[in-house]
Design an enzyme around this catalytic site. Structure first.
Site, PDB file in Angstrom:
ATOM      1  N   HIS A  83       0.819  -1.209   0.000  1.00  0.00           N
ATOM      2  CA  HIS A  83       0.000   0.000   0.000  1.00  0.00           C
ATOM      3  C   HIS A  83       0.856   1.263   0.000  1.00  0.00           C
ATOM      4  O   HIS A  83       0.443   2.310  -0.468  1.00  0.00           O
ATOM      5  CB  HIS A  83      -0.905   0.040   1.233  1.00  0.00           C
ATOM      6  CG  HIS A  83      -1.757  -1.171   1.398  1.00  0.00           C
ATOM      7  ND1 HIS A  83      -2.692  -1.563   0.469  1.00  0.00           N
ATOM      8  CD2 HIS A  83      -1.811  -2.097   2.391  1.00  0.00           C
ATOM      9  CE1 HIS A  83      -3.291  -2.662   0.884  1.00  0.00           C
ATOM     10  NE2 HIS A  83      -2.771  -3.017   2.032  1.00  0.00           N
ATOM     11  N   HIS A 108       5.244   7.014   6.480  1.00  0.00           N
ATOM     12  CA  HIS A 108       4.985   6.464   5.145  1.00  0.00           C
ATOM     13  C   HIS A 108       4.519   7.590   4.218  1.00  0.00           C
ATOM     14  O   HIS A 108       4.276   8.707   4.678  1.00  0.00           O
ATOM     15  CB  HIS A 108       3.933   5.351   5.228  1.00  0.00           C
ATOM     16  CG  HIS A 108       2.624   5.841   5.747  1.00  0.00           C
ATOM     17  ND1 HIS A 108       2.255   5.728   7.068  1.00  0.00           N
ATOM     18  CD2 HIS A 108       1.605   6.491   5.139  1.00  0.00           C
ATOM     19  CE1 HIS A 108       1.068   6.280   7.235  1.00  0.00           C
ATOM     20  NE2 HIS A 108       0.643   6.764   6.083  1.00  0.00           N
ATOM     21  N   HIS A 110       2.221   8.951   0.565  1.00  0.00           N
ATOM     22  CA  HIS A 110       1.115   8.785  -0.387  1.00  0.00           C
ATOM     23  C   HIS A 110       1.465   9.598  -1.633  1.00  0.00           C
ATOM     24  O   HIS A 110       2.002  10.703  -1.511  1.00  0.00           O
ATOM     25  CB  HIS A 110      -0.191   9.297   0.222  1.00  0.00           C
ATOM     26  CG  HIS A 110      -0.608   8.549   1.455  1.00  0.00           C
ATOM     27  ND1 HIS A 110      -1.415   7.427   1.412  1.00  0.00           N
ATOM     28  CD2 HIS A 110      -0.315   8.750   2.758  1.00  0.00           C
ATOM     29  CE1 HIS A 110      -1.612   6.979   2.643  1.00  0.00           C
ATOM     30  NE2 HIS A 110      -0.950   7.765   3.490  1.00  0.00           N
ATOM     31  N   GLU A 121      -3.094  13.430   0.106  1.00  0.00           N
ATOM     32  CA  GLU A 121      -4.411  13.060   0.620  1.00  0.00           C
ATOM     33  C   GLU A 121      -5.149  14.317   1.053  1.00  0.00           C
ATOM     34  O   GLU A 121      -6.250  14.583   0.599  1.00  0.00           O
ATOM     35  CB  GLU A 121      -4.247  12.072   1.778  1.00  0.00           C
ATOM     36  CG  GLU A 121      -3.583  10.783   1.329  1.00  0.00           C
ATOM     37  CD  GLU A 121      -4.021   9.574   2.120  1.00  0.00           C
ATOM     38  OE1 GLU A 121      -3.715   9.523   3.326  1.00  0.00           O
ATOM     39  OE2 GLU A 121      -4.662   8.681   1.529  1.00  0.00           O
ATOM     40  N   HIS A 134       3.263  11.060   6.055  1.00  0.00           N
ATOM     41  CA  HIS A 134       2.561  10.903   7.339  1.00  0.00           C
ATOM     42  C   HIS A 134       3.512  10.312   8.367  1.00  0.00           C
ATOM     43  O   HIS A 134       4.117   9.270   8.120  1.00  0.00           O
ATOM     44  CB  HIS A 134       1.346   9.976   7.177  1.00  0.00           C
ATOM     45  CG  HIS A 134       0.221  10.613   6.412  1.00  0.00           C
ATOM     46  ND1 HIS A 134      -0.795   9.894   5.832  1.00  0.00           N
ATOM     47  CD2 HIS A 134      -0.034  11.925   6.149  1.00  0.00           C
ATOM     48  CE1 HIS A 134      -1.644  10.739   5.247  1.00  0.00           C
ATOM     49  NE2 HIS A 134      -1.196  11.970   5.413  1.00  0.00           N
ATOM     50  N   THR A 221      -6.296   6.964   7.175  1.00  0.00           N
ATOM     51  CA  THR A 221      -6.784   7.138   5.798  1.00  0.00           C
ATOM     52  C   THR A 221      -6.796   5.805   5.043  1.00  0.00           C
ATOM     53  O   THR A 221      -7.063   5.776   3.849  1.00  0.00           O
ATOM     54  CB  THR A 221      -5.931   8.163   5.029  1.00  0.00           C
ATOM     55  OG1 THR A 221      -4.583   7.669   4.925  1.00  0.00           O
ATOM     56  CG2 THR A 221      -5.913   9.508   5.733  1.00  0.00           C
TER      57      THR A 221
END
Ligand SMILES: *[C@@H]1O[C@H](CO)[C@@H](O)[C@H](O)[C@H]1NC(C)=O
Length: 340
Positions: A83, A108, A110, A121, A134, A221
């Site tokens: 992910h 991590h 996104h 996000e 994040h 999220t």
């Protein structure tokens, strides 16, 4: 034989049953609430932060990261969980300036599709950034572990850092990005295919101004979307180079092996704010000026002040002239009077 079969069935269920989710397709975000009820809740993340609707709170202190700039000596584990790319953080990193002490667990990222500059996000005024970092923490005073805290209101504190593309390479982010080629495929559960990253100052991943941020109550999220996150989204963005963003967008796969699937577009769509308040630690009106606007404002004030001074000077002078003329005439009349 029967037990082996049973074990296999359990293993497959555990691996592909409710645990399985993706961003698109039959297990995509629209379907998360079916398997993870909290994903359909009313206090979800991410959100669009509309700066004209935030509430300024003068009591919100600057965030104080401790240990962030002391990398220590232990290697940090980096892995691809299918992910995202995730870096484990030691509990020597913690936050102050929140209602509790929150210790760091992992960070991590996104990001968007290949070539896309929209992969964050959170959005500010309906504008997405290229990517988002994040940093996940949990309330270690109240809970023994991350998994326990993750289910409790305000059990977690996540820092959200919006990332945009700039002119130069960001050396701090390179501490992570330079290792992506070592973890191209997903690992199911650590310890599996992992790589070790030499310790570095995590503080350098943050924007320079930590006193300006938005604060709201939200959620994870990703499934299970627990509504346990006290969010801090910094107003200032950080910059990485175009090449660094491309490395993030083009290196990883969301799958374990062939057929391989690129790990891209791993951001959740905006969630409704509903009745929630978004607080701002700073006064928008004062800080939203650009340097140019600041300069012209300063120049305007200077010219205005000079004009005002000149006006006052000339008026005073005129009054003095009039006064001295009056005094002269008074002297004259009084002299005249004495003579009389
Ligand atoms: C978050 O929720 C808690 C508990 O309901 C509340 O006390 C706090 O003020 C909320 N924080 C924000 C930023 O809205």
């Amino acid at each position: 034989m029967f037990f082996t079969l049973l074990l296999q069935v359990i293993w497959i269920l555990a691996a592909f049953g409710d645990e399985h989710w993706t961003y698109e397709g039959p297990h995509g975000q629209d379907h998360w609430p079916a398997s993870f009820p909290e994903c359909g809740g009313s206090a979800q993340s991410p959100i669009n932060i509309q700066t004209s609707s935030v509430t300024f709170d003068s009591e919100l202190p600057a965030l104080q990261p401790h240990g962030y700039d002391q990398p220590g000596t232990k290697l940090l584990e980096l892995h691809n969980n299918g992910h995202t790319v995730q870096l484990s953080l030691p509990p020597t990193l913690y936050l102050e300036g929140l209602p509790q002490k929150y210790v760091a667990v992992q960070l991590h990222l996104h990001w968007g599709q290949k070539g896309s500059l929209m992969g964050s996000e959170h959005q500010i005024n309906s504008k997405a950034a290229a990517a988002e970092l994040h940093i996940v923490h949990y309330d270690s005073d109240s809970y023994d572990s991350l998994s326990e805290a993750a289910k409790s209101p305000q059990g977690l504190a996540v820092l959200g850092i919006l990332i945009e593309v700039g002119e130069t390479e960001n050396p701090a982010y390179e501490h992570i990005l330079s290792h992506l080629h070592e973890i191209r495929y997903k690992v199911r559960s650590p310890p599996g295919q992992m790589t070790s990253v030499p310790p570095f100052s995590v503080k350098e991943l943050l924007p320079p101004v930590l006193a300006q941020y938005f604060r709201y109550n939200g959620s994870l999220t990703t499934p299970p979307c627990y509504q346990s996150v006290l969010w801090t989204v910094f107003s200032q963005k950080v910059q990485i180079s175009k090449e660094q963003l491309e490395k993030l967008q083009e290196t990883l796969f969301s799958t374990e092996k062939e057929p391989s699937q690129s790990l891209v577009q791993n951001y959740r769509v905006l969630q409704p704010l509903n009745q929630r308040t978004v607080l701002a630690s700073f006064n928008q009106d004062e800080s939203s000026y650009t340097t140019g606007e600041m300069l012209s404002l300063g120049l305007g004030i200077l010219i205005g002040s000079v004009c005002l001074l000149l006006v006052v000077y000339f008026i005073t002078k005129k009054i003095q002239k009039k006064k001295s003329r009056n005094e002269k005439s008074v002297g004259f009349t009084s002299a005249h009077a004495t003579v009389e």
